[in-house]
Scaffold this motif. Structure first.
Motif, PDB file in Angstrom:
ATOM      1  N   THR A 240      30.725  -3.795 -38.749  1.00 35.93           N
ATOM      2  CA  THR A 240      30.867  -2.711 -39.158  1.00 35.93           C
ATOM      3  C   THR A 240      30.905  -1.948 -40.476  1.00 35.93           C
ATOM      4  O   THR A 240      30.136  -2.745 -41.383  1.00 35.93           O
ATOM      5  CB  THR A 240      32.499  -2.814 -39.076  1.00 35.93           C
ATOM      6  OG1 THR A 240      32.667  -4.188 -38.133  1.00 35.93           O
ATOM      7  CG2 THR A 240      33.546  -1.843 -39.041  1.00 35.93           C
ATOM      8  N   ALA A 241      30.136  -0.670 -40.523  1.00 33.02           N
ATOM      9  CA  ALA A 241      29.199  -0.450 -41.328  1.00 33.02           C
ATOM     10  C   ALA A 241      30.457  -0.046 -43.045  1.00 33.02           C
ATOM     11  O   ALA A 241      29.881  -0.465 -43.832  1.00 33.02           O
ATOM     12  CB  ALA A 241      29.412   1.423 -41.923  1.00 33.02           C
TER      13      ALA A 241
ATOM     14  N   ALA B  61      28.953   9.320 -37.918  1.00 36.14           N
ATOM     15  CA  ALA B  61      29.215   8.726 -38.809  1.00 36.14           C
ATOM     16  C   ALA B  61      27.336   8.212 -39.253  1.00 36.14           C
ATOM     17  O   ALA B  61      26.850   8.672 -40.249  1.00 36.14           O
ATOM     18  CB  ALA B  61      29.830   8.516 -39.649  1.00 36.14           C
ATOM     19  N   ARG B  62      27.370   7.717 -38.358  1.00 35.71           N
ATOM     20  CA  ARG B  62      26.375   6.800 -38.587  1.00 35.71           C
ATOM     21  C   ARG B  62      24.517   7.548 -39.009  1.00 35.71           C
ATOM     22  O   ARG B  62      23.770   7.458 -39.623  1.00 35.71           O
ATOM     23  CB  ARG B  62      26.384   5.524 -37.611  1.00 35.71           C
ATOM     24  CG  ARG B  62      24.622   4.617 -37.589  1.00 35.71           C
ATOM     25  CD  ARG B  62      24.649   3.533 -36.747  1.00 35.71           C
ATOM     26  NE  ARG B  62      22.989   3.281 -36.787  1.00 35.71           N
ATOM     27  CZ  ARG B  62      23.572   1.416 -37.302  1.00 35.71           C
ATOM     28  NH1 ARG B  62      24.544   1.273 -37.146  1.00 35.71           N
ATOM     29  NH2 ARG B  62      22.016   0.700 -37.891  1.00 35.71           N
ATOM     30  N   GLY B  63      24.813   8.910 -37.404  1.00 38.69           N
ATOM     31  CA  GLY B  63      23.569   9.666 -37.970  1.00 38.69           C
ATOM     32  C   GLY B  63      23.645  10.773 -38.807  1.00 38.69           C
ATOM     33  O   GLY B  63      22.520  10.595 -39.415  1.00 38.69           O
ATOM     34  N   LEU B  64      24.363  11.418 -39.507  1.00 38.46           N
ATOM     35  CA  LEU B  64      24.442  11.595 -40.954  1.00 38.46           C
ATOM     36  C   LEU B  64      24.243  11.033 -42.274  1.00 38.46           C
ATOM     37  O   LEU B  64      23.827  11.282 -43.200  1.00 38.46           O
ATOM     38  CB  LEU B  64      26.686  11.771 -41.024  1.00 38.46           C
ATOM     39  CG  LEU B  64      27.187  13.371 -40.500  1.00 38.46           C
ATOM     40  CD1 LEU B  64      28.475  13.389 -40.159  1.00 38.46           C
ATOM     41  CD2 LEU B  64      26.248  14.480 -40.445  1.00 38.46           C
ATOM     42  N   LEU B  65      24.424   9.733 -42.007  1.00 36.39           N
ATOM     43  CA  LEU B  65      24.147   8.900 -42.987  1.00 36.39           C
ATOM     44  C   LEU B  65      22.776   8.588 -42.911  1.00 36.39           C
ATOM     45  O   LEU B  65      21.789   7.584 -43.156  1.00 36.39           O
ATOM     46  CB  LEU B  65      24.799   7.005 -43.247  1.00 36.39           C
ATOM     47  CG  LEU B  65      26.115   7.956 -43.792  1.00 36.39           C
ATOM     48  CD1 LEU B  65      26.807   6.655 -43.527  1.00 36.39           C
ATOM     49  CD2 LEU B  65      25.808   7.842 -45.251  1.00 36.39           C
TER      50      LEU B  65
ATOM     51  N   LEU C 118      21.348  -2.129 -41.083  1.00 33.14           N
ATOM     52  CA  LEU C 118      22.215  -2.327 -41.863  1.00 33.14           C
ATOM     53  C   LEU C 118      21.460  -1.329 -43.420  1.00 33.14           C
ATOM     54  O   LEU C 118      22.023  -0.882 -44.044  1.00 33.14           O
ATOM     55  CB  LEU C 118      22.764  -3.305 -42.227  1.00 33.14           C
ATOM     56  CG  LEU C 118      24.057  -3.321 -42.103  1.00 33.14           C
ATOM     57  CD1 LEU C 118      24.705  -4.167 -42.664  1.00 33.14           C
ATOM     58  CD2 LEU C 118      24.748  -2.329 -40.697  1.00 33.14           C
ATOM     59  N   SER C 119      20.142  -0.968 -43.380  1.00 36.01           N
ATOM     60  CA  SER C 119      19.138  -0.728 -44.091  1.00 36.01           C
ATOM     61  C   SER C 119      19.797   0.463 -44.532  1.00 36.01           C
ATOM     62  O   SER C 119      19.755   1.528 -45.112  1.00 36.01           O
ATOM     63  CB  SER C 119      17.538  -0.376 -44.287  1.00 36.01           C
ATOM     64  OG  SER C 119      17.462  -0.035 -42.995  1.00 36.01           O
ATOM     65  N   TYR C 120      20.227   1.550 -43.789  1.00 36.30           N
ATOM     66  CA  TYR C 120      20.467   2.769 -43.982  1.00 36.30           C
ATOM     67  C   TYR C 120      22.190   3.100 -44.848  1.00 36.30           C
ATOM     68  O   TYR C 120      22.495   3.808 -45.110  1.00 36.30           O
ATOM     69  CB  TYR C 120      20.790   3.481 -42.007  1.00 36.30           C
ATOM     70  CG  TYR C 120      22.305   3.442 -41.396  1.00 36.30           C
ATOM     71  CD1 TYR C 120      23.538   3.963 -41.688  1.00 36.30           C
ATOM     72  CD2 TYR C 120      22.474   2.596 -40.928  1.00 36.30           C
ATOM     73  CE1 TYR C 120      24.266   3.821 -41.343  1.00 36.30           C
ATOM     74  CE2 TYR C 120      23.441   2.009 -40.675  1.00 36.30           C
ATOM     75  CZ  TYR C 120      24.626   2.586 -40.853  1.00 36.30           C
ATOM     76  OH  TYR C 120      25.578   2.431 -40.124  1.00 36.30           O
ATOM     77  N   LEU C 121      21.956   2.468 -44.608  1.00 38.76           N
ATOM     78  CA  LEU C 121      23.938   1.922 -45.782  1.00 38.76           C
ATOM     79  C   LEU C 121      23.302   1.956 -47.177  1.00 38.76           C
ATOM     80  O   LEU C 121      23.900   2.297 -48.134  1.00 38.76           O
ATOM     81  CB  LEU C 121      24.401   0.854 -45.202  1.00 38.76           C
ATOM     82  CG  LEU C 121      25.384   1.224 -44.557  1.00 38.76           C
ATOM     83  CD1 LEU C 121      25.764  -0.149 -44.632  1.00 38.76           C
ATOM     84  CD2 LEU C 121      26.364   1.799 -44.180  1.00 38.76           C
ATOM     85  N   GLY C 122      22.188   1.420 -47.789  1.00 36.62           N
ATOM     86  CA  GLY C 122      21.856   0.591 -48.643  1.00 36.62           C
ATOM     87  C   GLY C 122      21.208   1.610 -49.023  1.00 36.62           C
ATOM     88  O   GLY C 122      20.140   2.969 -48.610  1.00 36.62           O
ATOM     89  N   GLY C 123      21.646   2.548 -51.281  1.00 33.20           N
ATOM     90  CA  GLY C 123      20.975   3.631 -51.332  1.00 33.20           C
ATOM     91  C   GLY C 123      22.474   4.820 -51.077  1.00 33.20           C
ATOM     92  O   GLY C 123      22.328   5.521 -51.933  1.00 33.20           O
TER      93      GLY C 123
ATOM     94  N   GLU D 244      29.850   8.893 -50.197  1.00 31.39           N
ATOM     95  CA  GLU D 244      28.510   9.110 -49.223  1.00 31.39           C
ATOM     96  C   GLU D 244      29.263   8.513 -47.573  1.00 31.39           C
ATOM     97  O   GLU D 244      29.898   9.236 -46.506  1.00 31.39           O
ATOM     98  CB  GLU D 244      27.282   8.986 -49.209  1.00 31.39           C
ATOM     99  CG  GLU D 244      26.732   9.948 -50.676  1.00 31.39           C
ATOM    100  CD  GLU D 244      25.487   9.768 -50.689  1.00 31.39           C
ATOM    101  OE1 GLU D 244      24.735  10.744 -52.087  1.00 31.39           O
ATOM    102  OE2 GLU D 244      24.573   9.065 -49.783  1.00 31.39           O
ATOM    103  N   LEU D 245      29.174   7.588 -47.797  1.00 36.79           N
ATOM    104  CA  LEU D 245      30.334   7.359 -46.374  1.00 36.79           C
ATOM    105  C   LEU D 245      31.782   7.622 -46.115  1.00 36.79           C
ATOM    106  O   LEU D 245      31.416   8.335 -44.713  1.00 36.79           O
ATOM    107  CB  LEU D 245      30.356   5.682 -46.333  1.00 36.79           C
ATOM    108  CG  LEU D 245      30.833   5.085 -45.556  1.00 36.79           C
ATOM    109  CD1 LEU D 245      30.268   4.774 -44.265  1.00 36.79           C
ATOM    110  CD2 LEU D 245      30.644   3.260 -45.350  1.00 36.79           C
ATOM    111  N   LEU D 246      31.887   7.548 -46.761  1.00 34.84           N
ATOM    112  CA  LEU D 246      33.657   8.211 -46.892  1.00 34.84           C
ATOM    113  C   LEU D 246      33.507  10.262 -45.969  1.00 34.84           C
ATOM    114  O   LEU D 246      34.573   9.901 -45.444  1.00 34.84           O
ATOM    115  CB  LEU D 246      34.657   8.156 -48.086  1.00 34.84           C
ATOM    116  CG  LEU D 246      36.482   8.243 -47.920  1.00 34.84           C
ATOM    117  CD1 LEU D 246      36.622   7.549 -46.960  1.00 34.84           C
ATOM    118  CD2 LEU D 246      36.765   8.209 -48.987  1.00 34.84           C
ATOM    119  N   ASP D 247      32.636  10.869 -46.899  1.00 39.25           N
ATOM    120  CA  ASP D 247      32.585  12.147 -46.783  1.00 39.25           C
ATOM    121  C   ASP D 247      32.171  12.580 -45.930  1.00 39.25           C
ATOM    122  O   ASP D 247      32.378  12.797 -44.391  1.00 39.25           O
ATOM    123  CB  ASP D 247      31.753  12.862 -47.312  1.00 39.25           C
ATOM    124  CG  ASP D 247      32.671  13.037 -48.459  1.00 39.25           C
ATOM    125  OD1 ASP D 247      33.295  13.378 -48.745  1.00 39.25           O
ATOM    126  OD2 ASP D 247      32.186  12.984 -49.745  1.00 39.25           O
TER     127      ASP D 247
END
Lengths: 433, 433
Positions: free
Chosen positions: A131-132, A404-408, B326-331, B336-339
Motif C-alpha cells: 500500500t503506497a 495515482a500510481r501512474g501520476l507518480l 516501490l522505487s517510484y515512491l522514493g524521492g 505529491e502523493l497526497l496531491d
C-alpha cells in the motif's frame, strides 16, 4: 448487546411487524448462506470465524519484547488502521496509541517530533504489503528512527499477508510478524492481529474481545427476532428499501467516536455497489444534537438514525448551583444528562415520525466491544445477502489507486492519462489571483 | 479561493452551463435579498457583516491578561465550539487548545486530570448563557479549579449574549466578557469572539482571518460566475435539485478535518428543514478513499463530493527504497502523493460519471482560512435563498431540549412524558441477559 427496533415500526420510512415476519423467511436463507460460507472458510465469510481462529497467545508473544514502550504508532490505512483505532479509542490506556492512517506531511512531522522514538513501537500493517500510503509513511518513520541512532528493527512489528514488501522486510530482518488472515477483507479484520496488536501492547484483555465476538457468533440463528445482529441488519435493509438511503451512526460516548468511523467504512465499502447501498453518516451524541438533529428530524425522509450507548459508564456529578433556572442540574450527573439527551432525542425522532434503532452494550469494556464489533459485521453481511450484492469486494477503489500510481511515475496506467483530461470551470475570488 | 465546478458538468446527476446561466438569474435576485439583509443587519444576514463588525482589538484586550497560559479549554457546544475548534485545528500552535463540546463523564475527567489547571484558561461560550451541556461542564470545571485552590475568576473568560447565566456571572464577578453578536446564529459566529478567542490566545493573526472574510464579502456580486462562494452554493443547490441529496465534504489536509465538522453543522442546521436539505457527510482525504470512495463511485447517484485542498503545504520527502516495485515512491514527497491521490480520486469520480467540486485555498493560514469559512457561509446562505427556506432557524432541535430538561426535573414539559411512551421491540443476545 440489545437492539431495540421499536422506533422503526410505523415511522416514515418504517416497517411493520408483518414486514419483519415476511423478511424473516429471507433471513433464514441468508443465514444458510452465511453458515455455509463460514464452514468452508470462503472469502469474506471467513471473517466471521475470527473469534475462534485468532490466536491471542501468538499476538502476546509477538509484542512481549516491547515491554518498555511509551508509545505505539500503527502505520496503516483504511481497514488496516480503523479497527485498531476503534479499540484504542474505546479502551484507552497506556502506552498511548497513535495512528498514521493518512498521508499528511504536517501530521507525520508533528508526530515524529513529539514522540520518544527510542521508546516507541512501530506497528506496520498492510495486507498486500505494498500500500503506497502505508509504505511511504513507514519509510519516513524508519528513516527518523535511523537518524536518531535507533535500530528500527528493534522497534518494529509487522502485520501483513503471506507476501509483499512488508513480508519480505520481516523475513529479511527477522522482525516479529503476524498474519493478516487470508480470506478476510481489511475492513473485517479487527478481530485479528490487525486490530488487536495495539490493545495487546496496552495490556488489554484481548481474549475477552474475542470472547465477545464468540458470544454473538454463537447466537446467530436463522431469525432476526433471536439475534440482535441480524435484527439490526434486517431492519437497516428493510428501511433502506423503503427510502432510508442514509444511516446516521450516533454513539453517545466519546470513546466510541472512532467506532462510528469503523462502522462507516464497513457499511460503505461492503454495501455501496451496483448503484445501491445505504450511506453511513458518522456522528456523535450529544454534540451532534446541536449540529445534525435539525436535519434528521425535519429534512428529507431518507434516514435511519442508529443510536448507540453503554448502559453503564463512569460518572461525574454536576455541582449544585444557585444560578437562575439551573438548580435542576445540580446533584444530577453528566451521565444522567447524557442519558436524558439520548432518550429525548430518540423520542423527538419518534415524535417527528422518523425511524431510529437503539443499540445498547453493557459498558465500554473488552467483551462488550467484541460483541458490538462482531454484531455490526454480522449485520452488514446479512444486509449484503438480503441486497444480493458482493459484500466482500471493493472494485471501485482500484481506479484511483492505478491513476495515482501512474501520476507518480510508478508505471503506465491509462487512468493517469484521464486525469489530465479533466473538465474545468473555475471561479476565483479576485484577491487570490 | 478557487472553485472548479467542471466535474459537475454533464455528470449524473449534473448540470450544464445552460442550466447555470438560467440559474444565474435567480442568483441575482438572491444576492439582492442577501445584500438587503446585510444592509439592515437582519437576523442571520448580520453574520455576513462580521468581518467588518468584529473588533479584534477588543478580543486582544480581553485575552491579554492570560499571557502565562499553557492550555485553553473552550466550554461550549455546537456553534459555540465548532468554529473555534476549526481554527485551532487548522492553525495549531500553543498554548494547546481543548474543547469540552459534549457531555461525557470520561472525557471531562480525563481532561481535568491531565491539564495544569493553574495555567489553564477557561473560555465559556453560550449565546443564551443557559445551555445545559455547557453550564454543566462549566460548573464541573469551576469546581475542579476551586478544589485545587485556584480562583476560577482569575482563569475564566466568557463569551455570551446580553443576558443569561453566563452574563450574570460575568457581571457579578467582573470577568472578562465578550459578546456573541446579536442577530448571528451560533453556527455563523466563527468570525466573532466565539471563534477567535482561542486563536487570539495562541497569538494568531485574527485580523488576517477577518481580512480573509472581507476578501470574499467584497467579491460577492450577483453572478455565480464571478464569486466562488456563490458558484459553490448555486451548484450544490442545482445538484441537490437533480438528486444529489448528500454532499460529502472531503478536505485533503488533516488540519482541515474539523472544518468538515463545522461545515456539516452549517449545512445541516441551515438547510435541513421543510422535508428538504442536502445531507452533509464529513470525510477526510486521502484516508477515506480506503473507506468511502467505493460507495461514492459505485453506490446510489445521490451525492456531490466536495474536495478541498491547499495549493501549498509544508512537505516531507519519502526516502529512497530498494523494496520491490516501490522505487517510484522514493524521492517523491508525501505532499505529491497526497496531491496525486486527490487528482486521481477526482478523475475517478468523473470516470464513473459522478459529480465533484474542487475547492482550493492558497495554504492553511489565517487569511485563506477566513476566506474559506466566509465563502462556505455565503454559499450556504445563497443555497437557502435558492431553496426558499429559513436558513437561520433551527426549530426542530427544541423538542428534545425540552424533553431532556423535563426528564431531569427542570420543569413540566409534555415532551418528557412522550419519552415514556416509546414503542419498544427488543432483540438481545442471550449472553447479555
Amino acid at each position: 448487546m440489545n437492539i431495540d427496533i421499536g422506533n422503526a415500526l410505523g415511522t416514515t420510512p418504517g416497517v411493520t411487524e408483518a414486514t419483519l415476519e415476511r423478511l424473516d423467511d429471507r433471513v433464514i436463507d441468508a443465514h444458510e448462506q452465511i453458515s455455509t460460507g463460514r464452514q468452508t472458510d470462503s472469502h469474506g465469510y471467513a471473517a466471521l470465524n475470527l473469534p475462534e481462529r485468532t490466536d491471542p497467545e501468538a499476538i502476546r508473544q509477538a509484542v512481549d519484547r516491547f515491554a518498555d514502550t511509551e508509545a505505539i504508532v500503527t502505520v496503516g490505512i483504511g481497514g488496516s488502521a480503523l479497527g485498531a483505532a476503534t479499540i484504542a479509542r474505546a479502551l484507552g490506556g497506556s502506552p498511548e496509541s497513535y495512528f498514521l492512517d493518512n498521508v499528511d506531511p504536517a501530521r507525520i512531522r508533528r508526530l515524529l517530533d513529539r514522540l520518544p522514538l527510542e521508546q516507541t513501537v512501530i506497528h506496520a500493517v498492510s495486507k498486500s504489503g505494498t500500500t503506497a500510503e502505508t509504505l511511504s509513511n513507514f519509510l519516513i518513520v524508519k528513516q527518523a528512527l535511523t537518524q536518531q541512532g535507533i535500530d528500527w528493527r528493534d522497534r518494529t512489528i509487522v502485520t501483513t499477508g503471506s507476501e509483499g514488501n512488508l513480508r519480505q522486510l520481516a523475513d529479511r530482518h527477522d522482525l516479529p510478524a503476524l498474519d493478516v488472515p487470508s480470506g478476510v477483507p481489511g475492513r473485517y479484520a479487527v478481530l485479528s492481529a490487525v486490530g488487536l496488536v495495539p490493545a495487546a501492547l496496552q495490556g488489554h484483555d484481548i481474549e475477552a474481545i474475542l470472547r465477545g465476538g464468540s458470544d454473538i457468533a454463537t447466537g446467530l440463528t436463522g431469525s432476526l427476532f433471536e439475534s440482535p445482529a441480524y435484527a439490526y441488519g434486517a431492519v437497516s435493509y428493510a428501511l433502506a428499501q423503503r427510502g432510508a438511503q442514509a444511516n446516521a451512526v450516533v454513539p453517545y460516548a466519546e470513546s466510541l467516536e472512532t467506532f462510528a468511523e469503523w462502522y462507516a467504512q464497513l457499511w460503505a465499502e461492503s454495501l455501496g455497489k451496483d448503484g445501491i447501498g445505504q450511506t453511513p453518516i458518522r456522528a456523535l451524541g450529544a454534540t451532534d444534537q446541536h449540529s445534525q438533529l435539525q436535519l434528521y428530524r425535519a429534512g428529507p425522509r431518507d434516514k435511519l438514525v442508529t443510536m448507540i450507548r453503554p448502559r453503564e459508564r463512569p460518572d461525574v456529578e454536576i455541582p449544585e448551583t444557585d444560578l437562575d433556572g439551573l438548580s435542576y442540574l445540580g446533584g444530577a450527573t453528566l451521565g444522567e444528562l447524557l442519558d436524558a439527551e439520548f432518550d429525548a432525542t430518540e423520542a423527538s425522532l419518534e415524535a417527528a415520525d422518523r425511524p431510529s434503532v437503539r443499540i445498547e452494550i453493557d459498558r465500554v469494556d473488552e467483551r462488550s466491544l467484541g460483541r458490538l464489533l462482531y454484531g455490526i459485521e454480522a449485520a452488514c453481511v446479512l444486509y449484503g445477502e438480503l441486497a444480493n450484492i458482493e459484500t466482500f469486494t471493493q472494485p471501485a477503489v482500484e481506479w484511483s489507486k492505478r491513476a495515482a500510481r501512474g501520476l507518480l511515475g510508478g508505471g503506465e496506467f491509462s487512468e493517469a492519462e484521464q486525469v489530465a483530461d479533466k473538465t474545468t470551470l473555475v471561479v476565483s475570488d479576485s484577491s487570490s489571483q
